[in-house]
Design a protein around this motif. Structure first.
Motif, PDB file in Angstrom:
ATOM      1  N   ILE A  48     -10.745 -10.096   1.658  1.00 41.23           N
ATOM      2  CA  ILE A  48     -11.748  -9.100   1.299  1.00 41.23           C
ATOM      3  C   ILE A  48     -11.253  -7.760   1.835  1.00 41.23           C
ATOM      4  O   ILE A  48     -11.293  -7.508   3.041  1.00 41.23           O
ATOM      5  CB  ILE A  48     -13.127  -9.437   1.896  1.00 41.23           C
ATOM      6  CG1 ILE A  48     -13.561 -10.852   1.461  1.00 41.23           C
ATOM      7  CG2 ILE A  48     -14.159  -8.404   1.484  1.00 41.23           C
ATOM      8  CD1 ILE A  48     -14.798 -11.350   2.178  1.00 41.23           C
ATOM      9  N   LEU A  49     -10.724  -6.919   0.951  1.00 44.42           N
ATOM     10  CA  LEU A  49     -10.183  -5.633   1.358  1.00 44.42           C
ATOM     11  C   LEU A  49     -11.304  -4.605   1.453  1.00 44.42           C
ATOM     12  O   LEU A  49     -12.274  -4.664   0.692  1.00 44.42           O
ATOM     13  CB  LEU A  49      -9.127  -5.149   0.357  1.00 44.42           C
ATOM     14  CG  LEU A  49      -7.969  -6.111   0.058  1.00 44.42           C
ATOM     15  CD1 LEU A  49      -6.969  -5.440  -0.880  1.00 44.42           C
ATOM     16  CD2 LEU A  49      -7.285  -6.562   1.338  1.00 44.42           C
ATOM     17  N   PRO A  50     -11.184  -3.655   2.361  1.00 46.66           N
ATOM     18  CA  PRO A  50     -12.212  -2.613   2.469  1.00 46.66           C
ATOM     19  C   PRO A  50     -12.364  -1.857   1.154  1.00 46.66           C
ATOM     20  O   PRO A  50     -11.379  -1.521   0.497  1.00 46.66           O
ATOM     21  CB  PRO A  50     -11.671  -1.693   3.567  1.00 46.66           C
ATOM     22  CG  PRO A  50     -10.733  -2.546   4.359  1.00 46.66           C
ATOM     23  CD  PRO A  50     -10.124  -3.496   3.380  1.00 46.66           C
ATOM     24  N   SER A  69      -6.759  -2.909   8.899  1.00 46.16           N
ATOM     25  CA  SER A  69      -7.684  -3.005  10.033  1.00 46.16           C
ATOM     26  C   SER A  69      -9.058  -3.522   9.612  1.00 46.16           C
ATOM     27  O   SER A  69      -9.718  -4.238  10.366  1.00 46.16           O
ATOM     28  CB  SER A  69      -7.827  -1.641  10.714  1.00 46.16           C
ATOM     29  OG  SER A  69      -6.589  -1.263  11.297  1.00 46.16           O
ATOM     30  N   GLY A  70      -9.506  -3.169   8.415  1.00 47.56           N
ATOM     31  CA  GLY A  70     -10.820  -3.604   7.943  1.00 47.56           C
ATOM     32  C   GLY A  70     -10.800  -4.866   7.104  1.00 47.56           C
ATOM     33  O   GLY A  70     -11.839  -5.289   6.584  1.00 47.56           O
ATOM     34  N   PRO A 105      -7.889  -2.791  -5.357  1.00 49.48           N
ATOM     35  CA  PRO A 105      -7.129  -2.757  -4.091  1.00 49.48           C
ATOM     36  C   PRO A 105      -6.229  -1.516  -4.017  1.00 49.48           C
ATOM     37  O   PRO A 105      -5.004  -1.616  -3.930  1.00 49.48           O
ATOM     38  CB  PRO A 105      -6.313  -4.055  -4.158  1.00 49.48           C
ATOM     39  CG  PRO A 105      -6.060  -4.261  -5.620  1.00 49.48           C
ATOM     40  CD  PRO A 105      -7.313  -3.760  -6.315  1.00 49.48           C
ATOM     41  N   VAL A 106      -6.844  -0.339  -4.042  1.00 56.03           N
ATOM     42  CA  VAL A 106      -6.085   0.896  -4.236  1.00 56.03           C
ATOM     43  C   VAL A 106      -5.180   1.231  -3.061  1.00 56.03           C
ATOM     44  O   VAL A 106      -4.114   1.832  -3.248  1.00 56.03           O
ATOM     45  CB  VAL A 106      -7.026   2.077  -4.548  1.00 56.03           C
ATOM     46  CG1 VAL A 106      -7.680   1.889  -5.908  1.00 56.03           C
ATOM     47  CG2 VAL A 106      -8.083   2.246  -3.459  1.00 56.03           C
ATOM     48  N   ILE A 107      -5.564   0.874  -1.839  1.00 56.21           N
ATOM     49  CA  ILE A 107      -4.713   1.203  -0.694  1.00 56.21           C
ATOM     50  C   ILE A 107      -3.463   0.318  -0.700  1.00 56.21           C
ATOM     51  O   ILE A 107      -2.353   0.788  -0.419  1.00 56.21           O
ATOM     52  CB  ILE A 107      -5.483   1.061   0.630  1.00 56.21           C
ATOM     53  CG1 ILE A 107      -6.694   1.995   0.635  1.00 56.21           C
ATOM     54  CG2 ILE A 107      -4.574   1.377   1.801  1.00 56.21           C
ATOM     55  CD1 ILE A 107      -6.350   3.466   0.518  1.00 56.21           C
ATOM     56  N   ALA A 108      -3.645  -0.951  -1.043  1.00 58.25           N
ATOM     57  CA  ALA A 108      -2.479  -1.827  -1.185  1.00 58.25           C
ATOM     58  C   ALA A 108      -1.582  -1.345  -2.323  1.00 58.25           C
ATOM     59  O   ALA A 108      -0.349  -1.394  -2.233  1.00 58.25           O
ATOM     60  CB  ALA A 108      -2.921  -3.273  -1.433  1.00 58.25           C
ATOM     61  N   GLU A 109      -2.195  -0.843  -3.390  1.00 61.24           N
ATOM     62  CA  GLU A 109      -1.407  -0.287  -4.502  1.00 61.24           C
ATOM     63  C   GLU A 109      -0.660   0.966  -4.079  1.00 61.24           C
ATOM     64  O   GLU A 109       0.488   1.186  -4.474  1.00 61.24           O
ATOM     65  CB  GLU A 109      -2.333   0.018  -5.679  1.00 61.24           C
ATOM     66  CG  GLU A 109      -2.896  -1.228  -6.340  1.00 61.24           C
ATOM     67  CD  GLU A 109      -4.005  -0.926  -7.335  1.00 61.24           C
ATOM     68  OE1 GLU A 109      -4.383  -1.842  -8.088  1.00 61.24           O
ATOM     69  OE2 GLU A 109      -4.511   0.228  -7.365  1.00 61.24           O
ATOM     70  N   PHE A 164      -1.346  -8.950  -0.641  1.00 60.66           N
ATOM     71  CA  PHE A 164      -2.724  -8.526  -0.420  1.00 60.66           C
ATOM     72  C   PHE A 164      -3.471  -8.411  -1.746  1.00 60.66           C
ATOM     73  O   PHE A 164      -4.642  -8.804  -1.849  1.00 60.66           O
ATOM     74  CB  PHE A 164      -2.752  -7.180   0.313  1.00 60.66           C
ATOM     75  CG  PHE A 164      -2.691  -7.300   1.813  1.00 60.66           C
ATOM     76  CD1 PHE A 164      -1.796  -8.161   2.417  1.00 60.66           C
ATOM     77  CD2 PHE A 164      -3.520  -6.547   2.623  1.00 60.66           C
ATOM     78  CE1 PHE A 164      -1.736  -8.290   3.793  1.00 60.66           C
ATOM     79  CE2 PHE A 164      -3.476  -6.664   3.993  1.00 60.66           C
ATOM     80  CZ  PHE A 164      -2.583  -7.538   4.590  1.00 60.66           C
ATOM     81  N   ARG A 165      -2.817  -7.876  -2.757  1.00 63.90           N
ATOM     82  CA  ARG A 165      -3.475  -7.731  -4.060  1.00 63.90           C
ATOM     83  C   ARG A 165      -3.758  -9.087  -4.680  1.00 63.90           C
ATOM     84  O   ARG A 165      -4.812  -9.309  -5.278  1.00 63.90           O
ATOM     85  CB  ARG A 165      -2.602  -6.880  -4.988  1.00 63.90           C
ATOM     86  CG  ARG A 165      -2.471  -5.435  -4.522  1.00 63.90           C
ATOM     87  CD  ARG A 165      -1.793  -4.541  -5.542  1.00 63.90           C
ATOM     88  NE  ARG A 165      -0.465  -5.013  -5.897  1.00 63.90           N
ATOM     89  CZ  ARG A 165      -0.113  -5.443  -7.099  1.00 63.90           C
ATOM     90  NH1 ARG A 165      -1.004  -5.482  -8.076  1.00 63.90           N
ATOM     91  NH2 ARG A 165       1.113  -5.840  -7.335  1.00 63.90           N
ATOM     92  N   LEU A 166      -2.817 -10.000  -4.527  1.00 64.43           N
ATOM     93  CA  LEU A 166      -2.990 -11.325  -5.120  1.00 64.43           C
ATOM     94  C   LEU A 166      -4.089 -12.115  -4.408  1.00 64.43           C
ATOM     95  O   LEU A 166      -4.959 -12.719  -5.046  1.00 64.43           O
ATOM     96  CB  LEU A 166      -1.663 -12.092  -5.056  1.00 64.43           C
ATOM     97  CG  LEU A 166      -1.605 -13.430  -5.786  1.00 64.43           C
ATOM     98  CD1 LEU A 166      -1.877 -13.259  -7.271  1.00 64.43           C
ATOM     99  CD2 LEU A 166      -0.238 -14.082  -5.578  1.00 64.43           C
ATOM    100  N   LEU A 167      -4.059 -12.094  -3.078  1.00 62.27           N
ATOM    101  CA  LEU A 167      -5.029 -12.887  -2.318  1.00 62.27           C
ATOM    102  C   LEU A 167      -6.435 -12.309  -2.386  1.00 62.27           C
ATOM    103  O   LEU A 167      -7.414 -13.008  -2.110  1.00 62.27           O
ATOM    104  CB  LEU A 167      -4.578 -13.007  -0.861  1.00 62.27           C
ATOM    105  CG  LEU A 167      -3.353 -13.903  -0.648  1.00 62.27           C
ATOM    106  CD1 LEU A 167      -2.842 -13.794   0.780  1.00 62.27           C
ATOM    107  CD2 LEU A 167      -3.667 -15.360  -0.984  1.00 62.27           C
ATOM    108  N   SER A 168      -6.548 -11.030  -2.749  1.00 64.95           N
ATOM    109  CA  SER A 168      -7.879 -10.438  -2.912  1.00 64.95           C
ATOM    110  C   SER A 168      -8.326 -10.425  -4.366  1.00 64.95           C
ATOM    111  O   SER A 168      -9.415  -9.925  -4.684  1.00 64.95           O
ATOM    112  CB  SER A 168      -7.882  -8.996  -2.374  1.00 64.95           C
ATOM    113  OG  SER A 168      -7.038  -8.158  -3.148  1.00 64.95           O
TER     114      SER A 168
END
Length: 468
Positions: free
Chosen positions: A296-298, A375-376, A313-317, A281-285
């Protein structure tokens, strides 16, 4: 040694508080509550067997209920990192129950002639059968909850799989352009991983249901009457609603902690999957302008105190951090279990702390990731298509028709010129527009078989468009 007047714990706990002031935090409340549940079951059985008078039994049961509802948590103070195989935690609970029971009977705390922490509360028990039993009672409900959270995570991935079922995205291997995939397919792969983790944890409960209560100090059952030994597991099963059963060889459960290593290993496997997802997720965003920028992460909070408008991307982190901690915790569980000697494992407290911490981290971290990130999540469809078109990876779909060397040359030309492969195929006379649309259709290049020849095997090459 002085004990505070308002304390429900006693002198054993006060000494342990000084001796084990290492971690700076008390043992996990869920474990301490589970110990109180064992005390409750023991009091009931001892009362029925006339080993304790009903007056004491009722006072002990009432004190146990106050521990179980959290009212006495402030008095469960022994440090999580303690020596003694959990004896200090067991005695902490014994003393709190005894002193509160004394009060309920109209006495003053510390008057153990009314209710004694060992002779009454700990009757027919030892730390060595209470503690491993309580740990199982604490772990099983958390495992069940975690399995449900993983089921919800699986469903959330499947929703994204459906949402982006028709969007072509660039697949990558070793961080380099590979073959095209449907964006939904990557979410489907995550869903499969979550499903495996859910099923593994669901099955792991079976290993934890066998308890060694009644084995007392070394598993032989000495100092516990048979009427107690055969009834205590049934009583615990009734009180907890868990499918607990008495071990047919309590010495095993007293000294061997491999069951908890197995559970921890499954938590680690789930954490490995979560860490991989976090990294993806971090890489693709990344970027978005200077990176891949397909996801596009929320945006949940400002990302920098010096760079205006930056969003990280703090939630993925956060999910990655949770996963790392669980993986590290598995090492603690492994070392603790392996360090047991002869008839007891002195390091069960550190094992318990690490295992319960990992369960709670996953229980909190997974829903946060699902709700505040997954979800977002949206995909930048223009960016996805642009990357596929500029990469030349669709040339792989033409190998059957053009041969590997021709396809490779076209891929290089597309990458060098930045022009779509379809345009080069058409201008060079390699394929007609109808053939291009058929062979390079997203559903053709993302499923088994030869693109443009649904249902045919790779051996059925047919006529090449370019002469041999």
């Amino acid at each position: 040694m002085p004990v505070p007047q308002d304390a429900y714990y006693g002198i054993y706990t006060a000494r342990a508080k000084e001796n084990f002031a290492a971690g700076g935090r008390p043992a996990n409340p869920k474990l301490m509550h589970a110990i109180a549940r064992v005390k409750q079951a023991a009091a009931k059985v001892n009362g029925r067997n006339h080993a304790l008078p009903q007056k004491k039994v009722q006072a002990i049961l009432a004190a146990c209920e106050e521990i179980l509802d959290g009212s006495l948590d402030a008095h469960l103070i022994v440090d999580a990192y303690q020596g003694g195989a959990g004896t200090s935690s067991n005695m902490n609970v014994n003393e709190v129950i005894a002193n509160r029971a004394i009060e309920l009977l109209g006495g003053s705390k510390g008057d153990y002639s009314i209710v004694h922490p060992i002779d009454d509360v700990n009757l027919h028990q030892s730390t060595n059968d209470v503690y491993p039993t309580a740990l199982r009672i604490a772990v099983i409900p958390l495992l069940r909850q975690l399995a449900e959270e993983l089921a919800s995570l699986q469903e959330a991935f499947q929703a994204k799989e459906h949402e982006y079922a028709d969007l072509l995205r660039l697949g990558r291997t070793q961080l380099m352009d590979a073959l095209p995939i449907l964006a939904g397919q990557s979410f489907g792969a995550y869903a499969k991983a979550a499903a495996r983790d859910r099923w593994r944890l669901y099955k792991a409960e079976e290993r934890l249901r066998e308890i060694n209560i009644g084995g007392t100090a070394v598993g032989t059952g000495m100092n516990a009457p048979l009427t107690y030994i055969y009834a205590i597991a049934d009583e615990l099963r009734e009180l907890t609603g868990l499918g607990l059963c008495r071990s047919d060889f309590p010495m095993d459960g007293t000294q061997n902690m491999d069951v908890f290593v197995e559970v921890s290993g499954l938590l680690k496997a789930a954490a490995v999957n979560l860490l991989k997802i976090s990294n993806d997720f971090r890489l693709l965003s990344s970027g978005p302008a200077g990176g891949i920028g397909e996801y596009i992460l929320p945006a949940v909070q400002a990302g920098s105190s010096i760079m205006p408008g930056k969003v990280n991307p703090v939630i993925a982190e956060m999910l990655g951090s949770v996963a790392m901690r669980v993986i590290a915790g598995d090492t603690a569980v492994t070392l603790a279990a392996a360090s047991g000697q002869l008839e007891l494992n002195a390091f069960t407290p550190v094992l318990a702390e690490a295992l319960l911490e990992s369960l709670e981290l996953l229980l909190h971290g997974i829903p946060l990731f699902r709700e505040r990130c997954l979800s977002g999540l949206k995909l930048d469809e223009h960016r996805c298509r642009e990357h596929v078109e500029r990469s030349g990876v669709l040339a792989a779909a033409t190998i059957t028709y053009l041969g590997y060397d021709n396809a490779a040359a076209l891929a290089k030309a597309a990458a060098a010129s930045g022009r779509p492969l379809e345009q080069l195929l058409l201008e060079g006379g390699w394929m007609t527009l109808e053939q291009i649309q058929e062979v390079l259709h997203p559903l053709e290049v993302t499923k088994p078989g030869i693109p443009g020849r649904s249902g045919q095997s790779g051996a059925e090459h047919g006529r090449r468009l370019i002469p041999e």
